[in-house]
Write a protein that holds these residues in place. Structure first.
Motif, PDB file in Angstrom:
ATOM      1  N   GLU A   1       0.847  -1.184   0.000  1.00 26.41           N
ATOM      2  CA  GLU A   1       0.000   0.000   0.000  1.00 26.41           C
ATOM      3  C   GLU A   1       0.887   1.240   0.000  1.00 26.41           C
TER       4      GLU A   1
ATOM      5  N   SER B   1      -0.641   1.548  12.925  1.00 26.13           N
ATOM      6  CA  SER B   1      -1.960   2.038  12.563  1.00 26.13           C
ATOM      7  C   SER B   1      -2.749   2.283  13.834  1.00 26.13           C
TER       8      SER B   1
ATOM      9  N   LYS C   1      -6.457  -4.942  11.496  1.00 26.46           N
ATOM     10  CA  LYS C   1      -6.973  -4.355  10.258  1.00 26.46           C
ATOM     11  C   LYS C   1      -7.008  -5.435   9.185  1.00 26.46           C
TER      12      LYS C   1
ATOM     13  N   TRP D   1     -14.101  -0.463   8.480  1.00 29.00           N
ATOM     14  CA  TRP D   1     -13.400   0.673   7.899  1.00 29.00           C
ATOM     15  C   TRP D   1     -13.459   0.580   6.379  1.00 29.00           C
ATOM     16  N   THR D   2     -13.297   1.721   5.734  1.00 27.20           N
ATOM     17  CA  THR D   2     -13.281   1.787   4.281  1.00 27.20           C
ATOM     18  C   THR D   2     -12.035   2.515   3.822  1.00 27.20           C
ATOM     19  N   ASN D   3     -11.293   1.901   2.926  1.00 30.42           N
ATOM     20  CA  ASN D   3     -10.090   2.526   2.378  1.00 30.42           C
ATOM     21  C   ASN D   3     -10.492   3.443   1.221  1.00 30.42           C
TER      22      ASN D   3
ATOM     23  N   SER E   1      -8.435   6.101   0.267  1.00 35.53           N
ATOM     24  CA  SER E   1      -7.208   6.895   0.271  1.00 35.53           C
ATOM     25  C   SER E   1      -7.129   7.852  -0.915  1.00 35.53           C
TER      26      SER E   1
END
Length: 459
Positions: free
Chosen positions: A63, A139, A144, A247-249, A251
Motif C-alpha cells: 500500500e 496504525s 486491520k 473501515w473503508t479505504n 485513500s
C-alpha cells in the motif's frame, strides 16, 4: 576516527587501515548521486496550513504511503537530478531562496525524512521499494483485515453515487432531522425504553440490525468517494481501542478538494440515516419495539463517530472542512501553548503553524471536543454504571439459580449470552473512563511540572 577496537587499543597499522576505510566510505557517500523518486506521484493538496502543501504518494511495495508536505520540500527534491551531490543540490536550492533555509537544517531534513521515506532514491535503488518501511507501519487500528475487495465495492459504489447529488443530500438532511424530532419527541417520550428488557434473541437481532447499519455506513463513504471519481476501495474489519469497527479505504480521496473530502466524511452518516428511516418505518408498520431499539442504538453509534477526539468521521470532517493537516498534532501543540501561557512559562519550541482562520477553528474544535468528552463520560456512567451495573448482580444471582435448578440448555445459553453482552458493555465503559482519566491526569501533571521551579544544579 577509530582508535580503540573491541575495548582495547589497536596497533598503529590497524588504526591507519581503519582510517583509510572510513575515508573511502566517505568518498563513496560523496560520490553517491540521489534523484527524486520517479515513481512518486505529486499533486496539490488543498489545506489551510498557512503555506502551500503538496500530496506525495510514495510506492512502498504494497500500500503506498501518502504524505502532505510543504511545497517547498518538493522544490528541494527537484534539485536532485542524479548528477548533483547532496551538497550541490542544497546549494542550488539555497541559490533560489537565499539565506531563508540553513544548510545544516536542510541536510538533516534530507537524511532523516526525505531519504528514509523514499522521496529520494540512489542509483541502483528500486524506486518502487524505496518508501517501504524497515518496520511495519503503526496504525490506529490494532487489527486491520480487508473483508470486501474493490471488485465488489467499486461497482456498487458507482451505482449508488447518484445519492450524493445536492438535492438528495438536502432531502436526506431534512428527513434525518424530522425523524429524530418524531422519535425522541413523540415515540420515546410516550413509552419507557429500557435496554435491560431485551432478551437473548432480541439482543442478537439488535446486533444484526446494527451490523447492517454499519455496512450501509461504510458503503456510504465508498459511494461518496466513487461519486467524485475515486476507485480501488476496500471495506474491512478492525479493532479500535476496545471497539470492533468496520473501515473503508478511500485513500484516493486525499486528492480531492476539501469540500469534496468533507462529503466523503459524512457519506457514511448519510447512508446510515437512510437505514434509520427504514427502522422507523418497520417500527410504525409492525409495532415491534426492537426496531425502535435499533434506531436508538444505531443513533448512539452515529453520535460516537462524530467524536472529534477519536479518529472517526468527526475527526476527519473537522480536518477536511478547515484544512488542518495533522489535526491531532496541531491540537496537542495548541494545548501546550495554552498550558505554558496559563502558568506563565516560556512558550514551547514547537507551535501550531496555521492560518488565523484555521487557528480559530482549532480552538473551537478543542473546546467543543472537551465538552463533548465530558458529556460522553456522563452518558457512559449513566447508561453503563447506573442502568446495567445496578441490575447486573441480580442477573448473576438469577443465572446461578437457573444452574442450581437444572434449567434446560437453551435457557442457560440465553441467560449466559445476556450476561456476556452486558459484561462487554461494562468492560468498554470501564476502559474508556480509565483511558480518559489517565489522559487527564497526564495533562494535569505536565501543567503542574511547568509551574514547579527547577532546582539549581552545579555545572
Amino acid at each position: 576516527r577509530f582508535v580503540v577496537v573491541g575495548g582495547r587499543r589497536g596497533r598503529p597499522a590497524t588504526a591507519l587501515l581503519l582510517v583509510r576505510i572510513a575515508r573511502s566510505v566517505e568518498g563513496m557517500e560523496d560520490a553517491a548521486r540521489m534523484f527524486m523518486n520517479p515513481d512518486m506521484e505529486v499533486t496539490e493538496f488543498d489545506s489551510d496550513s498557512g503555506k502551500p502543501m503538496m500530496l506525495c504518494v510514495i510506492p512502498a511495495g504494497g500500500e503506498p504511503v501518502r504524505l502532505a508536505v510543504p511545497a517547498v520540500y518538493v522544490e528541494l527534491l527537484r534539485q536532485f537530478d542524479g548528477v548533483r551531490t547532496r551538497d550541490e543540490a542544497i546549494e542550488a536550492f539555497r541559490g533560489i531562496h537565499g539565506e531563508t533555509f540553513d544548510t545544516s537544517w536542510l541536510q538533516r531534513l534530507i537524511e532523516t525524512s526525505l531519504r528514509p521515506r523514499g522521496m529520494l532514491v540512489e542509483q541502483g535503488q528500486d524506486p518502487m521499494l524505496a518508501g517501504a518501511p524497515t518496520k511495519p507501519r503503526r496504525s490506529f487500528l490494532f487489527v486491520k483485515l480487508p473483508v470486501i475487495p474493490p471488485a465488489i465495492v467499486d461497482p456498487i459504489a458507482r451505482v449508488l453515487g447518484f445519492l450524493f447529488h445536492r438535492p438528495i443530500l438536502i432531502a436526506g438532511l431534512l428527513a434525518f432531522v424530522a425523524s429524530h424530532v418524531y422519535v425522541y419527541g413523540v415515540l420515546v417520550h410516550g413509552q419507557h425504553v429500557n435496554f435491560n428488557s431485551l432478551d437473548g434473541g432480541s439482543i442478537l437481532l439488535l446486533m444484526l440490525l446494527s451490523t447492517l447499519g454499519t455496512i450501509c455506513h461504510e458503503f456510504g463513504h465508498a459511494s461518496a468517494a466513487a461519486h467524485f471519481g475515486c476507485r480501488r476501495m476496500t471495506i474491512g474489519w478492525g479493532i479500535y481501542m476496545v471497539y470492533t469497527v468496520l473501515w473503508t479505504n478511500v485513500s484516493e480521496a486525499w486528492k480531492l478538494p476539501r469540500r469534496q473530502r468533507a462529503i466523503v466524511d459524512i457519506g457514511g452518516v448519510h447512508f446510515e440515516s437512510m437505514f434509520l428511516l427504514l427502522m422507523l418505518g418497520l417500527h410504525l408498520a409492525t409495532g415491534n419495539p426492537i426496531f425502535l431499539f435499533a434506531f436508538i442504538f444505531i443513533d448512539l453509534s452515529i453520535a460516537n463517530t462524530f467524536n472529534p477526539f477519536l479518529r472517526m468521521d468527526g475527526y476527519w470532517l473537522i480536518s477536511d472542512l478547515f484544512g488542518v493537516v495533522n489535526l491531532r498534532q496541531q491540537q496537542n501543540l495548541l494545548l501546550q501553548v495554552a498550558a505554558h501561557r496559563l502558568v506563565g512559562a516560556p512558550p514551547p519550541a514547537s507551535r501550531p503553524t496555521l492560518s488565523p482562520r484555521a487557528t480559530v477553528a482549532l480552538v473551537v474544535y478543542t473546546i467543543l471536543g472537551t465538552v463533548f468528552l465530558a458529556y460522553i463520560m456522563y452518558a457512559i456512567f449513566t447508561f453503563a454504571v447506573m442502568s446495567v451495573a445496578v441490575e447486573y448482580p441480580g442477573m448473576l444471582r438469577a443465572f446461578w439459580a437457573q444452574l442450581q435448578s437444572g434449567a434446560d440448555f437453551l435457557a442457560l445459553l440465553g441467560s449466559a449470552f445476556e450476561l456476556l453482552w452486558r459484561a462487554l458493555i461494562l468492560t468498554a465503559a470501564t476502559v474508556t473512563i480509565w483511558n480518559l482519566s489517565r489522559s487527564g491526569i497526564r495533562t494535569a501533571s505536565r501543567i503542574v511540572s511547568l509551574r514547579t521551579p527547577r532546582a539549581a544544579t552545579d555545572v
